[in-house]
Design an enzyme around this catalytic site. Structure first.
Site, PDB file in Angstrom:
ATOM      1  N   THR A   1       0.824  -1.197   0.000  1.00 45.62           N
ATOM      2  CA  THR A   1       0.000   0.000   0.000  1.00 45.62           C
ATOM      3  C   THR A   1       0.859   1.248   0.000  1.00 45.62           C
ATOM      4  O   THR A   1       1.979   1.263   0.510  1.00 45.62           O
ATOM      5  CB  THR A   1      -0.943   0.044   1.222  1.00 45.62           C
ATOM      6  OG1 THR A   1      -0.201   0.388   2.394  1.00 45.62           O
ATOM      7  CG2 THR A   1      -1.624  -1.298   1.436  1.00 45.62           C
TER       8      THR A   1
ATOM      9  N   ASP B   1      -4.146   6.041   2.306  1.00 46.52           N
ATOM     10  CA  ASP B   1      -3.714   7.138   3.165  1.00 46.52           C
ATOM     11  C   ASP B   1      -4.081   6.709   4.574  1.00 46.52           C
ATOM     12  O   ASP B   1      -5.261   6.666   4.928  1.00 46.52           O
ATOM     13  CB  ASP B   1      -4.432   8.431   2.775  1.00 46.52           C
ATOM     14  CG  ASP B   1      -4.074   9.600   3.688  1.00 46.52           C
ATOM     15  OD1 ASP B   1      -3.324   9.396   4.661  1.00 46.52           O
ATOM     16  OD2 ASP B   1      -4.559  10.719   3.435  1.00 46.52           O
TER      17      ASP B   1
ATOM     18  N   ASN C   1       4.409   0.461   8.541  1.00 43.07           N
ATOM     19  CA  ASN C   1       5.651   1.142   8.210  1.00 43.07           C
ATOM     20  C   ASN C   1       5.455   2.605   7.832  1.00 43.07           C
ATOM     21  O   ASN C   1       6.392   3.403   7.908  1.00 43.07           O
ATOM     22  CB  ASN C   1       6.340   0.393   7.057  1.00 43.07           C
ATOM     23  CG  ASN C   1       7.496   1.150   6.479  1.00 43.07           C
ATOM     24  OD1 ASN C   1       8.542   1.306   7.109  1.00 43.07           O
ATOM     25  ND2 ASN C   1       7.345   1.655   5.251  1.00 43.07           N
TER      26      ASN C   1
ATOM     27  N   SER D   1       8.663   1.195  14.788  1.00 45.77           N
ATOM     28  CA  SER D   1       8.886   2.284  15.725  1.00 45.77           C
ATOM     29  C   SER D   1      10.261   2.878  15.434  1.00 45.77           C
ATOM     30  O   SER D   1      10.607   3.105  14.283  1.00 45.77           O
ATOM     31  CB  SER D   1       8.773   1.763  17.163  1.00 45.77           C
ATOM     32  OG  SER D   1       8.942   2.804  18.101  1.00 45.77           O
TER      33      SER D   1
ATOM     34  N   TYR E   1       8.444  13.812  16.710  1.00 42.37           N
ATOM     35  CA  TYR E   1       8.692  12.467  16.192  1.00 42.37           C
ATOM     36  C   TYR E   1       8.954  11.522  17.353  1.00 42.37           C
ATOM     37  O   TYR E   1       8.383  10.423  17.421  1.00 42.37           O
ATOM     38  CB  TYR E   1       9.880  12.472  15.228  1.00 42.37           C
ATOM     39  CG  TYR E   1      10.195  11.094  14.690  1.00 42.37           C
ATOM     40  CD1 TYR E   1       9.444  10.552  13.656  1.00 42.37           C
ATOM     41  CD2 TYR E   1      11.239  10.328  15.224  1.00 42.37           C
ATOM     42  CE1 TYR E   1       9.715   9.278  13.162  1.00 42.37           C
ATOM     43  CE2 TYR E   1      11.517   9.060  14.742  1.00 42.37           C
ATOM     44  CZ  TYR E   1      10.750   8.539  13.712  1.00 42.37           C
ATOM     45  OH  TYR E   1      11.013   7.267  13.237  1.00 42.37           O
TER      46      TYR E   1
ATOM     47  N   LYS F   1       6.643   8.137  18.495  1.00 43.82           N
ATOM     48  CA  LYS F   1       7.152   6.782  18.647  1.00 43.82           C
ATOM     49  C   LYS F   1       7.011   6.274  20.080  1.00 43.82           C
ATOM     50  O   LYS F   1       6.789   5.080  20.303  1.00 43.82           O
ATOM     51  CB  LYS F   1       8.606   6.710  18.179  1.00 43.82           C
ATOM     52  CG  LYS F   1       8.778   6.954  16.676  1.00 43.82           C
ATOM     53  CD  LYS F   1       7.921   6.011  15.838  1.00 43.82           C
ATOM     54  CE  LYS F   1       8.118   6.189  14.347  1.00 43.82           C
ATOM     55  NZ  LYS F   1       7.264   5.301  13.522  1.00 43.82           N
TER      56      LYS F   1
ATOM     57  N   THR G   1      18.112   5.835   4.409  1.00 45.79           N
ATOM     58  CA  THR G   1      16.932   5.981   3.564  1.00 45.79           C
ATOM     59  C   THR G   1      16.697   7.476   3.377  1.00 45.79           C
ATOM     60  O   THR G   1      17.471   8.298   3.867  1.00 45.79           O
ATOM     61  CB  THR G   1      15.694   5.347   4.238  1.00 45.79           C
ATOM     62  OG1 THR G   1      15.393   6.090   5.430  1.00 45.79           O
ATOM     63  CG2 THR G   1      15.957   3.894   4.613  1.00 45.79           C
TER      64      THR G   1
END
Length: 272
Positions: A32, A56, A83, A134, A148, A152, A183
């Protein structure tokens, strides 16, 4: 035995890497992404083994619809990997209301909606594994990532509670705790607050602490994730990378020392 795995945020980063790893070994994957075109090439390469869906995670109804489509298409959902998410960089003071709400909306509520949608399916089939992506920052915080970090930490508490609630249904819950990886999480996918000069020094110190060795190679995580998915008794938490665990060890050593120092004060507060 092949598994059916539902992954959010499968267009890039860990989601894309892990989706391809599962498909290469013969699993079925529901990939997705907000923009379904970004995962269409997986169908060309892996055919009927992959189902691509636009999702979404901020849209609760869409989350339930996506899980229902996945269940109808493949007949079962063995693993859900939450994710989807992003990082907001900036000091707490700099963060606007919209930035704060958007960060929590995606990283916490989006994960919650997908989890809630998957649970009835897994309870009915008598098994399942929910994997929440996480971060080590859900255990130990760093500056200039306050919202952020908060998102988490919320995922950590929610998922640890969930694990205790659903174990009796044959459902496992795991938290993946990556340290930094190369990434685009900190690059093109990141959001930044409008800077206040007062925090320039804090941000400079934060940047100075980052070295080349701070970041792992994303593709190197695949073996660990495959082992986690295949484990008959998976752990609640799995660190990814060589930086996370030693850092957390030091953080907890410091915490325990402080708590011990204040132990007498804490006990007197009990009142009896």
């Amino acid at each position: 035995m092949a598994k059916t795995i539902f992954i959010t945020g499968a267009s890039k980063g860990f989601g894309r890497i892990w989706a391809e790893a599962f498909l290469k070994r013969g699993d079925k994957v529901v990939a997705t992404a907000r923009n379904v075109e970004s995962v269409k090439d997986l169908v060309q390469r892996y055919g009927a083994s992959v189902l691509t869906l636009a999702l979404d995670v901020n849209n609760r109804a869409q989350c339930f619809e996506a899980i229902a489509k996945a269940k109808k298409h493949f007949g079962s959902i063995d693993v859900v990997i939450n994710n989807a998410g992003y990082g907001l960089f900036g000091s707490v003071e700099e963060t606007t209301e919209k930035e704060a709400r958007d960060q929590i909306e995606t990283n916490v509520f989006g994960l919650l909606w997908v989890t809630q949608a998957a649970l009835p399916v897994m309870r009915e089939q008598g098994h399942g594994h929910i994997i929440q992506v996480s971060s080590v920052l859900g255990i130990a915080a760093l500056p200039v990532l306050g919202l952020y970090n908060a998102s988490k930490w919320a995922v950590e508490g929610l998922s640890e509670t969930l694990a205790a609630e659903v174990k009796g249904f044959g459902i496992n819950v795991s938290l993946i705790e990556p340290n930094g990886f190369s990434t685009d999480w900190g690059g093109a996918s990141a959001f930044h607050t409008q800077s206040l000069p007062a925090y320039d020094g804090v941000k400079a110190a934060f940047q100075a602490g980052i070295t080349e060795d701070s970041f792992g190679i994303p593709e190197a995580t695949t073996d660990a994730v495959l082992k986690l998915v295949d484990a008959s008794n998976p752990p609640l938490r799995l660190f990814l990378g060589k930086v996370a665990y030693p850092w957390v060890q030091q953080v907890y050593a410091d915490r325990l020392a402080t708590w011990d120092e204040w132990k007498e004060v804490a006990e007197k507060a009990h009142g009896k």
